[in-house]
Design a protein around this motif. Structure first.
Motif, short mmCIF file in Angstrom:
data_model
loop_
_atom_site.label_atom_id
_atom_site.label_comp_id
_atom_site.label_asym_id
_atom_site.label_seq_id
_atom_site.Cartn_x
_atom_site.Cartn_y
_atom_site.Cartn_z
N PRO A 1 0.81 -1.22 0.00
CA PRO A 1 0.00 0.00 0.00
C PRO A 1 0.85 1.27 0.00
CG PRO A 1 -0.92 -1.60 1.50
CD PRO A 1 0.39 -2.16 1.02
N GLY A 2 0.79 2.00 -1.10
CA GLY A 2 1.50 3.27 -1.22
C GLY A 2 2.99 3.17 -1.48
N MET A 3 3.53 1.98 -1.72
CA MET A 3 4.97 1.82 -1.90
C MET A 3 5.27 0.94 -3.10
SD MET A 3 6.26 1.41 2.01
CE MET A 3 7.83 2.22 1.80
N THR A 4 6.27 1.34 -3.86
CA THR A 4 6.73 0.53 -4.99
C THR A 4 7.88 -0.36 -4.54
OG1 THR A 4 8.38 2.13 -5.71
CG2 THR A 4 6.14 2.40 -6.60
N GLY A 5 8.29 -1.26 -5.42
CA GLY A 5 9.43 -2.11 -5.11
C GLY A 5 10.69 -1.30 -4.86
N SER B 1 2.39 -9.30 0.14
CA SER B 1 1.67 -8.09 -0.25
C SER B 1 1.93 -7.76 -1.72
CB SER B 1 2.11 -6.92 0.63
OG SER B 1 1.62 -5.71 0.14
N GLY B 2 3.17 -7.88 -2.14
CA GLY B 2 3.52 -7.60 -3.53
C GLY B 2 2.83 -8.54 -4.50
N MET B 3 2.81 -9.81 -4.16
CA MET B 3 2.15 -10.78 -5.04
C MET B 3 0.66 -10.51 -5.15
SD MET B 3 4.14 -14.27 -4.02
CE MET B 3 3.36 -15.26 -5.27
N ILE B 4 0.03 -10.18 -4.04
CA ILE B 4 -1.40 -9.89 -4.05
C ILE B 4 -1.67 -8.62 -4.84
CG2 ILE B 4 -3.34 -9.19 -2.59
CD1 ILE B 4 -2.18 -11.14 -0.46
N MET B 5 -0.91 -7.56 -4.56
CA MET B 5 -1.13 -6.28 -5.25
C MET B 5 -0.93 -6.41 -6.76
SD MET B 5 -1.93 -3.89 -2.93
CE MET B 5 -1.39 -2.28 -3.43
#
Length: 99
Positions: free
Chosen positions: A17-21, A64-68
């Protein structure tokens, strides 16, 4: 800022949420604290718990990354069975962060 750098940053999507890799990249090094504890203080009573905290933190970031990325519009079709499919997935900087 170079043209290549700006085009790279335009491709980034939120993986948390609100952050990129790119924003989260530095936080992934918290796992080094776990390794340091395991190497230098393996018998300290707090080593197992503190090591687990960093591991769970990394797991939360990746999950979180996989879900997003799976919920994002235009999500890439996943093909783990061929070299071409994996190479195509890793060409996307968002997938490369999670992979």
């Amino acid at each position: 800022m170079s043209e290549a750098s700006s085009s790279f940053q335009e491709q980034l999507k939120n993986v948390a949420p609100g952050m990129t890799g790119l924003d989260l990249w530095d936080y992934l090094n918290t796992i080094m604290v776990s390794w340091a504890l395991l190497v230098f203080l393996p018998r300290w009573k707090w080593t197992p718990m503190l090591s687990l905290v960093a591991i769970l933190f990394n797991c939360a970031i990746y999950t979180s990354g996989m879900i997003m990325l799976n919920l994002a519009e235009g999500g890439a079709e996943v093909d783990f069975l061929s070299y071409e499919g994996v190479a195509k997935m890793l060409a996307d900087p968002n997938v490369a962060f999670i992979g």
